[in-house]
Design an enzyme around this catalytic site. Structure first.
Site, PDB file in Angstrom:
ATOM      1  N   TYR A   1       0.924  -1.480   0.344  1.00 25.74           N
ATOM      2  CA  TYR A   1      -0.329  -0.178   0.206  1.00 25.74           C
ATOM      3  C   TYR A   1       0.648   1.336   0.349  1.00 25.74           C
ATOM      4  O   TYR A   1       1.547   1.773   1.014  1.00 25.74           O
ATOM      5  CB  TYR A   1      -0.989   0.223   1.110  1.00 25.74           C
TER       6      TYR A   1
ATOM      7  N   HIS B   1       0.777 -11.827   1.127  1.00 22.71           N
ATOM      8  CA  HIS B   1      -0.726 -11.467   0.380  1.00 22.71           C
ATOM      9  C   HIS B   1      -1.498 -11.990  -0.944  1.00 22.71           C
ATOM     10  O   HIS B   1      -2.545 -11.832  -0.852  1.00 22.71           O
ATOM     11  CB  HIS B   1       0.757 -10.145  -0.319  1.00 22.71           C
TER      12      HIS B   1
ATOM     13  N   SER C   1     -12.957  -5.274   1.448  1.00 24.88           N
ATOM     14  CA  SER C   1     -13.720  -4.213   0.696  1.00 24.88           C
ATOM     15  C   SER C   1     -15.104  -4.876   1.035  1.00 24.88           C
ATOM     16  O   SER C   1     -15.971  -5.503  -0.083  1.00 24.88           O
ATOM     17  CB  SER C   1     -13.841  -4.750  -1.007  1.00 24.88           C
ATOM     18  N   PRO C   2     -15.610  -4.905   2.315  1.00 26.35           N
ATOM     19  CA  PRO C   2     -16.875  -5.875   2.561  1.00 26.35           C
ATOM     20  C   PRO C   2     -18.417  -4.941   2.196  1.00 26.35           C
ATOM     21  O   PRO C   2     -18.831  -4.960   2.201  1.00 26.35           O
ATOM     22  CB  PRO C   2     -16.667  -5.488   4.243  1.00 26.35           C
TER      23      PRO C   2
ATOM     24  N   ARG D   1     -16.708  -2.357  -2.707  1.00 23.02           N
ATOM     25  CA  ARG D   1     -15.612  -1.467  -3.241  1.00 23.02           C
ATOM     26  C   ARG D   1     -16.261   0.130  -3.583  1.00 23.02           C
ATOM     27  O   ARG D   1     -15.970   0.415  -4.197  1.00 23.02           O
ATOM     28  CB  ARG D   1     -14.928  -1.161  -4.750  1.00 23.02           C
ATOM     29  N   GLY D   2     -17.482   0.619  -2.094  1.00 21.14           N
ATOM     30  CA  GLY D   2     -18.185   1.733  -2.300  1.00 21.14           C
ATOM     31  C   GLY D   2     -19.221   1.221  -2.664  1.00 21.14           C
ATOM     32  O   GLY D   2     -20.164   2.272  -2.413  1.00 21.14           O
ATOM     33  N   PHE D   3     -20.118   0.284  -4.334  1.00 18.16           N
ATOM     34  CA  PHE D   3     -20.773   0.138  -4.403  1.00 18.16           C
ATOM     35  C   PHE D   3     -22.258   0.204  -3.338  1.00 18.16           C
ATOM     36  O   PHE D   3     -23.233   0.664  -3.666  1.00 18.16           O
ATOM     37  CB  PHE D   3     -20.901  -0.949  -5.154  1.00 18.16           C
ATOM     38  N   LEU D   4     -22.037  -0.412  -1.957  1.00 20.08           N
ATOM     39  CA  LEU D   4     -23.554  -0.294  -1.349  1.00 20.08           C
ATOM     40  C   LEU D   4     -23.054   0.809  -0.062  1.00 20.08           C
ATOM     41  O   LEU D   4     -24.272   0.536   0.597  1.00 20.08           O
ATOM     42  CB  LEU D   4     -22.890  -1.552  -0.456  1.00 20.08           C
TER      43      LEU D   4
ATOM     44  N   GLY E   1     -23.920   3.591  -1.640  1.00 22.96           N
ATOM     45  CA  GLY E   1     -24.592   4.451  -2.245  1.00 22.96           C
ATOM     46  C   GLY E   1     -23.793   4.468  -3.808  1.00 22.96           C
ATOM     47  O   GLY E   1     -22.599   4.593  -4.655  1.00 22.96           O
TER      48      GLY E   1
END
Length: 333
Positions: free
Chosen positions: A55, A126, A205-206, A209-212, A214
Site C-alpha cells: 500500500y 498477500h 472490501s465489505p 468497493r463503495g458500491f453498497l 450509494g
C-alpha cells in the site's frame, strides 16, 4: 465496540483497513487526515488495524507506524508481505508478487522498521506466488514466528486446498479475502475450510468497493483508481448493477440503518468468525461504518438481501484477467 476471536487475539468486530489512506482509490490523503482517521478509529474502540507493504509502496506502513507507535499496546497490528513495490531503476516502482523465503524475510525487516514496532501481530502472505510452493513461503513465515518478529500467520486470496497445505506447515490464524454481498466466492469452499481449521476469516472490501454505500460517479474516478480496471465498474455493467440499489436501499431503510451499515451487518451476521475491515478516508464514513455493530437483522431480511444481491444478479467479474490470474480463490462457474 464488540469483540471477536482471531487466533490468540480478541479484536474489534469491525477493524480498519488502512489501504485507502495511501493507495488504490486515488491520491493519498494528507498525513493530517490519515492521522485523524486512524486515531478516531482507535478512540471509537477499533483495535484491529490492517496494512501491507504494497500500500503506497511502504507509505501506508510508514503512516501507521508514525501515528500509532504511541498506542502500540492498544491494538492488534496486521500487515502483509509477498506483494510489494520494486524499484525499476528510474525512480518509479512496479508491483511484483514474490513469495521466496528470502524476500519475505527482507520485507518483514522493512515493515518492522516502517511500522516502528518490534513485532507484527498478524503477518499475511498477500498473494501466493505460484512459482514458489506454498509450503516454502509459509515455512519462511514460521521462521519469523520462531524469531519473535511476527506472532501469527495469515494468507490472503487463497483456496481451501492452499489453506490446508499451508496449515499443515504452521497454523494459519486468519484468511483474508474479498467478501461482501456482491462477492460471495468464500462461500464456495474456503470459509468452510477456515471453520474446520479454526482459522478466522477477515473480509476486505465489505461494502463492495463503495458500491453498497450509494451510487458512485464512475466517470469521476481518479485515473489510477483500481475500480477502473474492474469489470463490474465498466460503464455497461455498472449501469446494470445500479438497478440493484433502489431495492437494497429500501432494505436498509427497513432495517433502520445506512446502506453501508447494512452491508457490514450482513457480514457480522454470517458468523462470529467473520471480521470485516472496511476502509475509508473520511471520519464521517468511519463513524457510520462502526455503528453497524449495533444493527440487528432478522432471518427474513437476511434472506431477501441475499436473494437481491448475489452472483446471479451482479453483472461482471470482480477482477480483470490479470488480477484473476494472481489469486487462488475459488470461482463460481
Amino acid at each position: 465496540m464488540k469483540h471477536r476471536k482471531l487466533g490468540p487475539f480478541n479484536v474489534s468486530a469491525i477493524g480498519l483497513g488502512c489501504m485507502n489512506l495511501s493507495h488504490a482509490y486515488g491520491p493519498p490523503v494528507s498525513a493530517e487526515q490519515g492521522e485523524r482517521v486512524l486515531l478516531t478509529a482507535l478512540d471509537q474502540g477499533v483495535d484491529f488495524f490492517d496494512t501491507a507493504a504494497l500500500y503506497g509502496f511502504g507509505a501506508n506502513e510508514t503512516l501507521v507506524g508514525q501515528v500509532m507507535k504511541p498506542h502500540r499496546q492498544k491494538f492488534t497490528l496486521a500487515s502483509k508481505c509477498g506483494m510489494q513495490g520494486v524499484d525499476r531503476g528510474d525512480g518509479t516502482q512496479v508491483r511484483v508478487i514474490d513469495g521466496r523465503p528470502e524476500t519475505i524475510k527482507k520485507t518483514c525487516e522493512d515493515a518492522l522498521r516502517r511500522l516502528k514496532t518490534d513485532v507484527i501481530d498478524l503477518y499475511y502472505l498477500h498473494r501466493w506466488d505460484k512459482q514458489v510452493p506454498i509450503e516454502d513461503s509459509v515455512g519462511a513465515l514460521s521462521d519469523l514466528v520462531r524469531q519473535g518478529k511476527i506472532q501469527t500467520i495469515g494468507l490472503s486470496e487463497v483456496s481451501a486446498n492452499t489453506l490446508r497445505k499451508a496449515h499443515a506447515v504452521h497454523p494459519i490464524a486468519a484468511v483474508q479475502t474479498e467478501y461482501s454481498l456482491w462477492t460471495r466466492n468464500p462461500e464456495i469452499a474456503v470459509l468452510q475450510a477456515c471453520r474446520e481449521l479454526g482459522t478466522a476469516f477477515v473480509a476486505f472490501s465489505p461494502v463492495a468497493r463503495g458500491f453498497l454505500c450509494g451510487p458512485l460517479d464512475i466517470a469521476a474516478l481518479d485515473a489510477k483508481d483500481i475500480r477502473r480496471t474492474m469489470p463490474r465498474f465498466a460503464p455497461a455493467n455498472y449501469a446494470a448493477n445500479l438497478k440493484l440499489l433502489p431495492a437494497y436501499n429500501a432494505l436498509a431503510q427497513e432495517a433502520g440503518c445506512s446502506p453501508s451499515q447494512l452491508a457490514l451487518a450482513w457480514l457480522l451476521h454470517k458468523g462470529e468468525d467473520i471480521l470485516p475491515i472496511p476502509g475509508t478516508t473520511s471520519v464521517d464514513h468511519l463513524l457510520d461504518d462502526l455503528a453497524a455493530v449495533d444493527v440487528q437483522l432478522g432471518a427474513d431480511l437476511m434472506n431477501r438481501l441475499e436473494a437481491l444481491i448475489n452472483p446471479n444478479t451482479v453483472v461482471g467479474d470482480r477482477y480483470n484477467d490479470q488480477a484473476n490470474s494472481e489469486v487462488d480463490t475459488e470461482v463460481f462457474a
